[in-house]
Write an enzyme that holds these catalytic residues in place. Structure first.
Site, PDB file in Angstrom:
ATOM      1  CG  ASP A   1      -2.186   0.743   1.098  1.00  0.00           C
ATOM      2  OD1 ASP A   1      -2.307   1.515   0.124  1.00  0.00           O
ATOM      3  OD2 ASP A   1      -3.071   0.603   1.965  1.00  0.00           O
TER       4      ASP A   1
ATOM      5  CG  ASP B   1      -9.182   2.686  -0.396  1.00  0.00           C
ATOM      6  OD1 ASP B   1      -8.857   1.490  -0.492  1.00  0.00           O
ATOM      7  OD2 ASP B   1      -8.492   3.537   0.198  1.00  0.00           O
TER       8      ASP B   1
HETATM    9  C1  DGJ Z   1      -5.749   1.994   1.881  1.00  0.00           C
HETATM   10  C2  DGJ Z   1      -6.119   0.748   1.131  1.00  0.00           C
HETATM   11  O1  DGJ Z   1      -6.572   1.056  -0.139  1.00  0.00           O
HETATM   12  C3  DGJ Z   1      -7.177   0.015   1.939  1.00  0.00           C
HETATM   13  O2  DGJ Z   1      -7.638  -1.098   1.242  1.00  0.00           O
HETATM   14  C4  DGJ Z   1      -6.591  -0.370   3.255  1.00  0.00           C
HETATM   15  O3  DGJ Z   1      -5.556  -1.283   3.056  1.00  0.00           O
HETATM   16  C5  DGJ Z   1      -6.090   0.859   3.989  1.00  0.00           C
HETATM   17  N1  DGJ Z   1      -5.229   1.646   3.161  1.00  0.00           N
HETATM   18  C6  DGJ Z   1      -5.371   0.473   5.249  1.00  0.00           C
HETATM   19  O4  DGJ Z   1      -4.792   1.539   5.855  1.00  0.00           O
END
Ligand code: DGJ
Length: 734
Positions: free
Chosen positions: A484, A554
């Site tokens: 991430d 997200d």
């Molecule tokens: C952003 C990601 O896109 C989410 O799926 C998740 O992993 C969060 N970060 C966790 O902080």
């Protein structure tokens, strides 16, 4: 002996790159200026008749040193422009010499043709598995006075409508030079009458890659990222198209940059309606010092030409990116159906909670459990511990290894979340190495999500993170990693660089990330790596070289996902696009959609769940079990079949697309209607990509159709009732 892909006609001084589908033609003009002649549908042979119309145009002066007043770099279509020698359009390079001059004038110097395609040192790029797949032409330009060389690389694949382009700067002076701008490619088109519109993929966090189509008007238009990443806000892809180009007809040229940092696609329609496109690393806040005998290699742009609309362009990208950009053990492997705990628990989990979810997952046939953010340092919320890649003592009573063992005992794979490029000020890493945080010393850095970037351009920083990750990966059996990255770059200042070199910080950061990715993916080849950046903030061809899939957004709302996934498909293959079923009301939009709709949409990507399975009713669990079994049946078709867009959610209330197997013996149709109407008009859809004379059976209803019936007459939408309705129709050749 197969036909040469690249020829040079010495008499005409013409280069012709050509395969069964496309041609790319250049010419060395008077006084060695390299001009662009043509890029488009294959021409069998070129008779050297598209001669530059010489004309004395006011304020567009001579090619330097040339007596003809009607021969000007300001109007000549060129392969790579020179700054400061009477070409006033967007420059492809700006290079400053020791005396402060940024004037240069690049002329043809030499060429070579090689079988295959060279790797680009330190950078992701398309590759070949066999030298016979492609040929590469390197044209060297040299400044008229100075020992500065540009190698322009053009690779043409034998069986793909693709030209890969990049540029290398070589400094053979005895003095240092400073590159202030260096494009990967320039394309000057005299036929701007054909390419009247530009398509880009702008967006925002939780609204990535929305298709935008606009007129190419006189002047300059730019599509770029200055955020240190390819970004949610403007993806590193554009296409130019005709006004009438649609999914199935018309011409299109795509430009996909294989790079994950600041990028720019600049378009200029000039005084005589010529169109120039310059693409590559964004010149914003960029500079690069090149010492004598040093070289600078730009990232690569993948140019695709289609004479049959956007679907054909996308299909070429899908095959290329899946087959010759993505790498590793999982490249062609069906990806596991996962459940991720992020939207289920956020930071609030225990071993017991995790085990309960895993128990349910095992019962439902789900194949992998992913433990997301919150397992390390002392991370209970998003304001601490990034950089501390050791287990959060006591949070998981049975420890991380205990969780991994439990998951494996239950027959599932185990995945784990990391955010390796970041540092929290509240972390052991920061207390020990405050200087690892990227900022100018003495200046309070800008915070975002309470976190900061590590200076990944520094070797000792990368080594620290790599060692921490390796320690964990060598202890706990991990099958999948979600990588991430949750903020944009700011405070781009590196302690490793001198005052004059600070413009290198952002690019060195990306090169550092690539190096770390290369090391880790090589050392742990069996791990399935998934890219992520607050959803799809780094969904680009560069990342795909290291990780075969990426979290698309997200935003897990099924309705918003229609557009996100549709837009993403313009430039990226389904095998790269991950999509999950989440709970309702949806956490991003508050919308309520049925479990069926959520799963129909998510099944059109690399499928998974992201909700608390333990909270589902018996009826819902039964549905999930059926969905998992259904996806297992269609998975190969979805992840590795050909993808065809049919009806765009950007244009109305309907969305439809389909997947067709290579042998055309199987297809999956997705149809969706967003809002209901009381007195609905007929909604119908015509399929594509099937074998005309084959018979296809709907695996659910048993109805049998001929391919030509489905493609010409089509199908009515089902009699949907209510908002947000979808349907998957699986067809098999009889
Ligand atoms: C952003 C990601 O896109 C989410 O799926 C998740 O992993 C969060 N970060 C966790 O902080």
């Amino acid at each position: 002996m197969s036909k040469a892909l690249i020829t040079f006609n010495e008499e005409q001084r013409v280069f012709h790159l050509s395969n069964g589908e496309i041609s790319y033609i250049m010419k060395i003009e008077a006084d060695n200026v390299l001009s662009h002649i043509y890029f488009g549908k294959k021409v069998a042979s070129y008779g050297d008749h598209k001669n530059y119309p010489h004309r004395d145009r006011g304020f567009s002066g001579n090619v330097p040193g040339h007596p003809d007043r009607a021969y000007s770099k300001d109007t000549l279509p060129q392969e790579f422009s020179s700054h400061g020698s009477m070409d006033y359009r967007i420059p492809a390079s700006i290079i400053r010499r020791e005396n402060g001059s940024n004037l240069h004038d690049f002329r043809y110097f030499d060429y070579r043709i090689d079988e295959g395609k060279p790797a680009l040192t330190g950078l992701p790029a398309a590759y070949v598995n066999d030298a016979a797949e492609a040929s590469t032409l390197t044209i060297t330009l040299k400044d008229r006075d100075q020992e500065i060389y540009l190698d322009l690389l053009f690779t043409i694949y034998r069986d793909r409508a693709v030209i890969a382009r990049s540029t290398k700067v070589r400094n053979e002076l005895t003095a240092t030079i400073n590159i202030e701008k260096i494009a990967s490619m320039q394309l000057d088109l005299t036929n701007s009458g054909i390419y009247q519109e530009v398509i880009s993929l702008p967006g925002a966090h939780v609204r990535e890659r929305q298709i935008a189509r606009q007129e190419i008007s006189t002047g300059i238009q730019a599509f770029e990222s200055r955020r240190g990443a390819s970004s949610h806000h403007m993806n590193s892809f554009v296409a130019i198209v005709g006004k009438d180009t649609n999914e199935f007809t018309g011409e299109a040229i795509g430009f996909n940059l294989v790079y994950s940092g600041n990028h720019a696609f600049e378009l200029e329609k000039d005084q005589i309606d010529q169109l120039r496109i310059v693409a590559g690393i964004n010149a914003y806040n960029f500079s690069w010092e090149l010492k004598p005998a040093e070289e600078f290699q730009t990232p690569e742009v993948l140019l695709v030409y289609s004479d049959k609309g956007l679907n054909k362009m996308s299909d070429t990208y899908h095959h290329l990116l899946r087959e010759r950009v993505a790498r590793g053990q999982h490249q062609f492997q069906e990806r596991p159906i996962l459940v991720n705990n992020w939207e289920a628990t956020y930071f609030d989990f225990t071993s017991k909670k995790v085990e309960e979810i895993v128990d349910e997952a095992a019962d439902l046939g789900i194949e992998m459990f992913v433990l997301d953010d919150g397992w390390f340092g002392k991370r209970s919320s998003d304001n601490s511990s990034l950089g501390d890649w050791f287990e959060f003592e006591g949070k998981l009573e049975n420890g991380l290894k205990g969780v991994a063992d439990y998951v494996h005992r239950k027959g599932l794979k185990f995945g784990l979340w990391f955010e390796p490029e970041m540092i929290s000020m509240d972390s052991e890493l920061y207390r020990e190495h405050p200087d690892f945080l990227m900022t100018e010393p003495g200046r309070a850095p800008s915070s975002s999500r309470d976190q900061h970037l590590l200076d990944m351009g520094r070797k000792e920083v990368r080594e620290n993170i790599q060692a921490q990750m390796e320690q964990l990966l060598d202890k706990v059996a991990i099958d999948y990693i979600k990588w991430d990255m949750n903020r944009s770059m700011s405070d781009a200042y590196s302690l490793a660089l001198s005052a004059g070199n600070q413009g290198e910080t952002a690019h060195r950061y990306i090169l550092g990330v690539y190096e770390l990715l290369e090391n880790l993916t090589k050392k742990y080849p069996s791990i399935l790596w998934e890219g992520c950046s607050g959803g799809g903030g780094r969904f680009d061809a560069g990342f795909l070289y290291y990780m075969p899939q990426s979290w698309a957004s997200d935003n897990t709302d099924a309705v918003e996902r229609l557009k996100i996934q549709y837009g993403t498909s313009l430039a990226y293959p389904t095998s790269a696009i991950t999509a999950h079923v989440s709970a309702v009301p949806n956490h991003q939009t508050g919308r309520i959609t049925s479990l069926k709709t959520r799963s129909d949409v998510a099944m059109c990507g690399v499928f998974g769940y992201e909700l608390d399975l333990t909270l589902m009713s018996a009826e819902e669990k039964l549905q999930v079990k059926q969905q998992v079994a259904y996806y297992q049946e269609i998975r190969k078709l979805v992840q590795f079949g050909d993808f065809i867009r049919l009806q765009s959610p950007f244009e109305g209330n309907l969305a439809s697309w389909m997947f067709v197997s290579e042998e055309q013996d199987e297809a999956l149709l997705f149809i969706g209607r967003v809002l209901a109407n009381a007195q609905p008009v007929f909604n119908e859809v015509r399929l594509a990509g099937l074998a005309e004379n084959s018979l296809y059976e709907d695996t659910e209803s048993g109805a049998v159709y001929s391919g030509s019936e489905l493609m010409n007459i089509g199908l009515y939408y089902p009699d949907f009732y209510g908002d947000f309705q979808t349907q998957l129709i699986h067809l098999k050749r009889k």
